[in-house]
Design a protein around this motif. Sequence first.
Motif, PDB file in Angstrom:
ATOM      1  N   SER A 190       0.833  -1.200   0.000  1.00  0.00           N
ATOM      2  CA  SER A 190       0.000   0.000   0.000  1.00  0.00           C
ATOM      3  C   SER A 190       0.867   1.249   0.000  1.00  0.00           C
ATOM      4  CB  SER A 190      -0.928  -0.010   1.218  1.00  0.00           C
ATOM      5  OG  SER A 190      -1.839   1.063   1.181  1.00  0.00           O
ATOM      6  N   LEU A 191       1.962   1.224   0.764  1.00  0.00           N
ATOM      7  CA  LEU A 191       2.897   2.354   0.791  1.00  0.00           C
ATOM      8  C   LEU A 191       3.459   2.614  -0.600  1.00  0.00           C
ATOM      9  CD1 LEU A 191       5.698   3.126   3.337  1.00  0.00           C
ATOM     10  CD2 LEU A 191       6.282   2.907   0.939  1.00  0.00           C
ATOM     11  N   ALA A 192       3.892   1.559  -1.271  1.00  0.00           N
ATOM     12  CA  ALA A 192       4.460   1.713  -2.613  1.00  0.00           C
ATOM     13  C   ALA A 192       3.458   2.383  -3.550  1.00  0.00           C
ATOM     14  CB  ALA A 192       4.893   0.363  -3.171  1.00  0.00           C
ATOM     15  N   PHE A 193       2.200   1.964  -3.455  1.00  0.00           N
ATOM     16  CA  PHE A 193       1.176   2.558  -4.304  1.00  0.00           C
ATOM     17  C   PHE A 193       0.978   4.035  -3.978  1.00  0.00           C
ATOM     18  CE2 PHE A 193      -3.270   3.779  -5.016  1.00  0.00           C
ATOM     19  CZ  PHE A 193      -3.347   3.574  -6.381  1.00  0.00           C
ATOM     20  N   GLN A 194       0.917   4.375  -2.696  1.00  0.00           N
ATOM     21  CA  GLN A 194       0.732   5.767  -2.298  1.00  0.00           C
ATOM     22  C   GLN A 194       1.873   6.644  -2.814  1.00  0.00           C
ATOM     23  OE1 GLN A 194       0.511   5.187   1.894  1.00  0.00           O
ATOM     24  NE2 GLN A 194      -1.491   4.190   1.805  1.00  0.00           N
ATOM     25  N   VAL A 195       3.080   6.108  -2.771  1.00  0.00           N
ATOM     26  CA  VAL A 195       4.232   6.855  -3.275  1.00  0.00           C
ATOM     27  C   VAL A 195       4.094   7.082  -4.783  1.00  0.00           C
ATOM     28  CG1 VAL A 195       6.731   6.806  -3.610  1.00  0.00           C
ATOM     29  CG2 VAL A 195       5.756   6.063  -1.443  1.00  0.00           C
ATOM     30  N   LEU A 196       3.646   6.068  -5.496  1.00  0.00           N
ATOM     31  CA  LEU A 196       3.437   6.200  -6.935  1.00  0.00           C
ATOM     32  C   LEU A 196       2.367   7.241  -7.251  1.00  0.00           C
ATOM     33  CD1 LEU A 196       3.591   2.430  -7.923  1.00  0.00           C
ATOM     34  CD2 LEU A 196       5.179   4.198  -8.708  1.00  0.00           C
ATOM     35  N   VAL A 197       1.325   7.299  -6.427  1.00  0.00           N
ATOM     36  CA  VAL A 197       0.263   8.288  -6.642  1.00  0.00           C
ATOM     37  C   VAL A 197       0.830   9.700  -6.585  1.00  0.00           C
ATOM     38  CG1 VAL A 197      -1.860   9.290  -5.716  1.00  0.00           C
ATOM     39  CG2 VAL A 197      -1.590   6.810  -5.768  1.00  0.00           C
ATOM     40  N   VAL A 198       1.567   9.989  -5.505  1.00  0.00           N
ATOM     41  CA  VAL A 198       2.095  11.346  -5.323  1.00  0.00           C
ATOM     42  C   VAL A 198       3.129  11.689  -6.390  1.00  0.00           C
ATOM     43  CG1 VAL A 198       3.309  12.885  -3.744  1.00  0.00           C
ATOM     44  CG2 VAL A 198       1.652  11.241  -2.849  1.00  0.00           C
ATOM     45  N   ALA A 199       3.998  10.724  -6.711  1.00  0.00           N
ATOM     46  CA  ALA A 199       5.077  10.995  -7.663  1.00  0.00           C
ATOM     47  C   ALA A 199       4.561  11.154  -9.081  1.00  0.00           C
ATOM     48  CB  ALA A 199       6.107   9.861  -7.615  1.00  0.00           C
ATOM     49  N   LEU A 200       3.637  10.302  -9.487  1.00  0.00           N
ATOM     50  CA  LEU A 200       3.231  10.261 -10.893  1.00  0.00           C
ATOM     51  C   LEU A 200       1.945  11.025 -11.197  1.00  0.00           C
ATOM     52  CD1 LEU A 200       4.075   6.521 -11.653  1.00  0.00           C
ATOM     53  CD2 LEU A 200       5.554   8.546 -11.796  1.00  0.00           C
ATOM     54  N   ALA A 201       1.053  11.138 -10.211  1.00  0.00           N
ATOM     55  CA  ALA A 201      -0.198  11.869 -10.446  1.00  0.00           C
ATOM     56  C   ALA A 201      -0.188  13.238  -9.777  1.00  0.00           C
ATOM     57  CB  ALA A 201      -1.390  11.054  -9.949  1.00  0.00           C
ATOM     58  N   GLY A 202       0.646  13.399  -8.759  1.00  0.00           N
ATOM     59  CA  GLY A 202       0.769  14.691  -8.107  1.00  0.00           C
ATOM     60  C   GLY A 202       0.045  14.796  -6.777  1.00  0.00           C
ATOM     61  N   SER A 203       0.430  15.789  -6.008  1.00  0.00           N
ATOM     62  CA  SER A 203      -0.121  15.977  -4.668  1.00  0.00           C
ATOM     63  C   SER A 203      -1.607  16.285  -4.680  1.00  0.00           C
ATOM     64  CB  SER A 203       0.622  17.114  -3.957  1.00  0.00           C
ATOM     65  OG  SER A 203       1.993  16.829  -3.837  1.00  0.00           O
ATOM     66  N   ASP A 204      -2.057  17.049  -5.674  1.00  0.00           N
ATOM     67  CA  ASP A 204      -3.475  17.406  -5.722  1.00  0.00           C
ATOM     68  C   ASP A 204      -4.347  16.169  -5.882  1.00  0.00           C
ATOM     69  OD1 ASP A 204      -2.896  20.062  -5.404  1.00  0.00           O
ATOM     70  OD2 ASP A 204      -3.086  20.573  -7.538  1.00  0.00           O
ATOM     71  N   VAL A 205      -3.926  15.269  -6.766  1.00  0.00           N
ATOM     72  CA  VAL A 205      -4.691  14.037  -6.972  1.00  0.00           C
ATOM     73  C   VAL A 205      -4.696  13.206  -5.691  1.00  0.00           C
ATOM     74  CG1 VAL A 205      -4.758  11.841  -8.218  1.00  0.00           C
ATOM     75  CG2 VAL A 205      -4.324  13.967  -9.458  1.00  0.00           C
ATOM     76  N   TYR A 206      -3.532  13.097  -5.071  1.00  0.00           N
ATOM     77  CA  TYR A 206      -3.426  12.345  -3.812  1.00  0.00           C
ATOM     78  C   TYR A 206      -4.374  12.915  -2.763  1.00  0.00           C
ATOM     79  CZ  TYR A 206      -1.434  11.113   0.756  1.00  0.00           C
ATOM     80  OH  TYR A 206      -1.267  10.710   2.059  1.00  0.00           O
ATOM     81  N   GLN A 366      -0.010  15.541   3.854  1.00  0.00           N
ATOM     82  CA  GLN A 366      -0.320  14.770   5.044  1.00  0.00           C
ATOM     83  C   GLN A 366      -0.244  13.276   4.735  1.00  0.00           C
ATOM     84  OE1 GLN A 366      -4.145  16.946   5.986  1.00  0.00           O
ATOM     85  NE2 GLN A 366      -3.278  16.909   8.039  1.00  0.00           N
ATOM     86  N   SER A 367      -0.063  12.482   5.787  1.00  0.00           N
ATOM     87  CA  SER A 367       0.005  11.034   5.601  1.00  0.00           C
ATOM     88  C   SER A 367      -1.397  10.466   5.422  1.00  0.00           C
ATOM     89  CB  SER A 367       0.662  10.381   6.812  1.00  0.00           C
ATOM     90  OG  SER A 367      -0.204  10.414   7.923  1.00  0.00           O
ATOM     91  N   PRO A 368      -1.516   9.263   4.844  1.00  0.00           N
ATOM     92  CA  PRO A 368      -2.834   8.626   4.720  1.00  0.00           C
ATOM     93  C   PRO A 368      -3.524   8.472   6.073  1.00  0.00           C
ATOM     94  CG  PRO A 368      -1.236   7.487   3.362  1.00  0.00           C
ATOM     95  CD  PRO A 368      -0.465   8.467   4.192  1.00  0.00           C
ATOM     96  N   ASP A 369      -2.750   8.212   7.144  1.00  0.00           N
ATOM     97  CA  ASP A 369      -3.332   8.059   8.480  1.00  0.00           C
ATOM     98  C   ASP A 369      -4.013   9.338   8.949  1.00  0.00           C
ATOM     99  OD1 ASP A 369      -2.493   5.338   9.139  1.00  0.00           O
ATOM    100  OD2 ASP A 369      -0.468   6.131   9.131  1.00  0.00           O
ATOM    101  N   GLN A 370      -3.580  10.468   8.410  1.00  0.00           N
ATOM    102  CA  GLN A 370      -4.182  11.746   8.786  1.00  0.00           C
ATOM    103  C   GLN A 370      -5.401  12.077   7.930  1.00  0.00           C
ATOM    104  OE1 GLN A 370      -0.193  13.574   8.271  1.00  0.00           O
ATOM    105  NE2 GLN A 370      -0.606  14.679  10.167  1.00  0.00           N
ATOM    106  N   LEU A 371      -5.603  11.324   6.860  1.00  0.00           N
ATOM    107  CA  LEU A 371      -6.667  11.634   5.909  1.00  0.00           C
ATOM    108  C   LEU A 371      -7.788  10.608   5.879  1.00  0.00           C
ATOM    109  CD1 LEU A 371      -4.416  12.750   2.902  1.00  0.00           C
ATOM    110  CD2 LEU A 371      -5.609  14.222   4.540  1.00  0.00           C
ATOM    111  N   SER A 376     -10.692   2.214   6.806  1.00  0.00           N
ATOM    112  CA  SER A 376     -10.615   2.417   5.351  1.00  0.00           C
ATOM    113  C   SER A 376      -9.230   2.071   4.830  1.00  0.00           C
ATOM    114  CB  SER A 376     -10.951   3.870   5.004  1.00  0.00           C
ATOM    115  OG  SER A 376     -12.289   4.181   5.353  1.00  0.00           O
ATOM    116  N   LEU A 377      -8.194   2.452   5.575  1.00  0.00           N
ATOM    117  CA  LEU A 377      -6.835   2.150   5.144  1.00  0.00           C
ATOM    118  C   LEU A 377      -6.551   0.656   5.185  1.00  0.00           C
ATOM    119  CD1 LEU A 377      -4.766   5.055   6.719  1.00  0.00           C
ATOM    120  CD2 LEU A 377      -5.268   4.682   4.305  1.00  0.00           C
ATOM    121  N   THR A 378      -7.180  -0.051   6.111  1.00  0.00           N
ATOM    122  CA  THR A 378      -7.026  -1.507   6.152  1.00  0.00           C
ATOM    123  C   THR A 378      -7.573  -2.132   4.881  1.00  0.00           C
ATOM    124  OG1 THR A 378      -7.112  -1.619   8.565  1.00  0.00           O
ATOM    125  CG2 THR A 378      -7.683  -3.618   7.384  1.00  0.00           C
ATOM    126  N   GLN A 379      -8.681  -1.608   4.397  1.00  0.00           N
ATOM    127  CA  GLN A 379      -9.254  -2.119   3.141  1.00  0.00           C
ATOM    128  C   GLN A 379      -8.321  -1.842   1.969  1.00  0.00           C
ATOM    129  OE1 GLN A 379     -13.530  -1.188   2.510  1.00  0.00           O
ATOM    130  NE2 GLN A 379     -13.517  -0.417   4.606  1.00  0.00           N
TER     131      GLN A 379
END
Length: 410
Positions: A190-206, A366-371, A376-379
Motif C-alpha cells: 500500500s505504501l508503494a502505491f501511495q508513493v506512486l500516486v504522489v510521484a506520478l499523479a501529483g499531490s493534488d490528486v493524492y 499529510q500522511s494517509p493516516d491523517q486523511l 478504510s486504510l485496512t481495506q
Amino acid sequence: MRYHLTTAALAATVAFAAPAAATDLEVTHWWTSGGEAAAVAELAKAFDATGNKWIDGAIAGSGGTARPIMISRITGGDPMAATQFNHGRQAEELVQSGLMRDLTDIAEKEGWKDIVRPSSLLDSCTLDGKIYCVPVNIHSQQWLWLSNAAFEKIGVPVPTNWDEYVAAAPALEQAGIIPLAMGQQPWQTSLAFQVLVVALAGSDVYNKVYGDKDADLAAGPEMAKVFEAADKARSMAAKSNVQDWNQATNLVISGQAAGQIMGDWAQGEFAVAGQVAGEDYTCLPGLGVNEVIQTGGDAFYFPVLKDAEKSAAQATLASTMLAPETQVAFNLKKGSLPVRGDVDLAAANDCMKKGLDILAKGNVIQSPDQLMSADSLTQVNDLFVQFFNTPAMSAADAQKTFASIVAAAD
C-alpha cells in the motif's frame, strides 16, 4: 522551515523535576530493526537521565501487528505508561473513550504550538481543542532507495527518476539482481502505491483521492496511469520473497536488489550497515519525479494511570521527548526529521539534507493516516496485498475496487 541552532540553544537543557525515587515506565512501540533499536535507545537514555527508568516494551512486527495488542491492553485495564502510534486517527477512539491522558497543560506550559512544525503534526494530536500526544518525528514515505553497486554491476548509471529505474529492470534481472525489493507485510504494498500516486499523479490528486474521497478521480485516467506503474512495480518485485521491510532494505544494502520504495526510516538500516549516502546508496525523494515530504511519523500517547508517581513521570517523559537534545539524537539515528524547527542537524547525511530542503520549501502533504480512518486504510492495504500477490488481477480491476473503497471511505 528553518533548521538552525545557536550556541545557547545547543547548550540548553530541559529542566526536569525528578521524582523523589526512580519511577519505572513501560513504553510500548514496534521499533525492532537495527536502526530503529538504535534510535529508541536514545529516547530511553534521555528519560533515564531524569532519574526515572524506561522499561522497553518493544513488540516485534509492524504497527499493524502491534497496535491491536496495545489497544487490547489499554481497553482491558492493563495500560502501559506510554505507547507509540502514527500521527493521525489511530488512537481517536481511545481518546474519545477517556482512556488517554490530556497533555494540554504540559503543551501550553512548554509552548508546543510555537516549536512543533509543521503545525499539522500537533493538529493530529488534538481532539476537541485538547492535546493528547507528543509528536516525535517526521517520517516521509516518498523515497526510492537505490544500490549503487547493483547499477555499477550492469554498467548503467544510477537512475535519477522512476522511468530510468524501470528501464533498467531487464538488465538487472539478466544479471540476477532483483529490480525492486518488497516485503510481504500488508502496509508495504500500500505504501508503494501511495508513493506512486504522489510521484506520478501529483499531490493534488493524492489529496483529492485520500483526503476528499473523490471516487470519480480514483476511477479516472490519471489514476489509471498510477495503476499501470503499480503493475510494473509488481513485476519488478516478483522475485522479492522476504517478509519484513528491513529484510527488503538489506537486499538493497547487500546489492541483491537494486532498489526499494520505502520511507526514510530505511536510512537507519543503511547507517547500521556502515553505508554512506551518495557513495554506497542513492535516495530519490518523490521517485525523482515530484519531490514532496509527507508529514506523517510517530507520536506517543499516555494512557490514563491511577498511580500518582507514574503520572508525574509520564509528564517528564513527554517533556523529554521534545527536548532539543533528544530530538537531535533520536532523529539522526532514526533517519527521520525532527518536529522542532529550532534544532541543529549539521550532522545530517545527504538524504536527510534533501528532506530538510524539501520541508523548508513547504512541499508537504499529510500522511494517509491523517486523511483516512484506520478501517478504510485496512481495506486499501488488503487490496494491494491481493494485487501484488495475484498476477492475474489486472490493473483495471484493482482500480475499480480501489475506487469503490474510496467512495465508502471515512
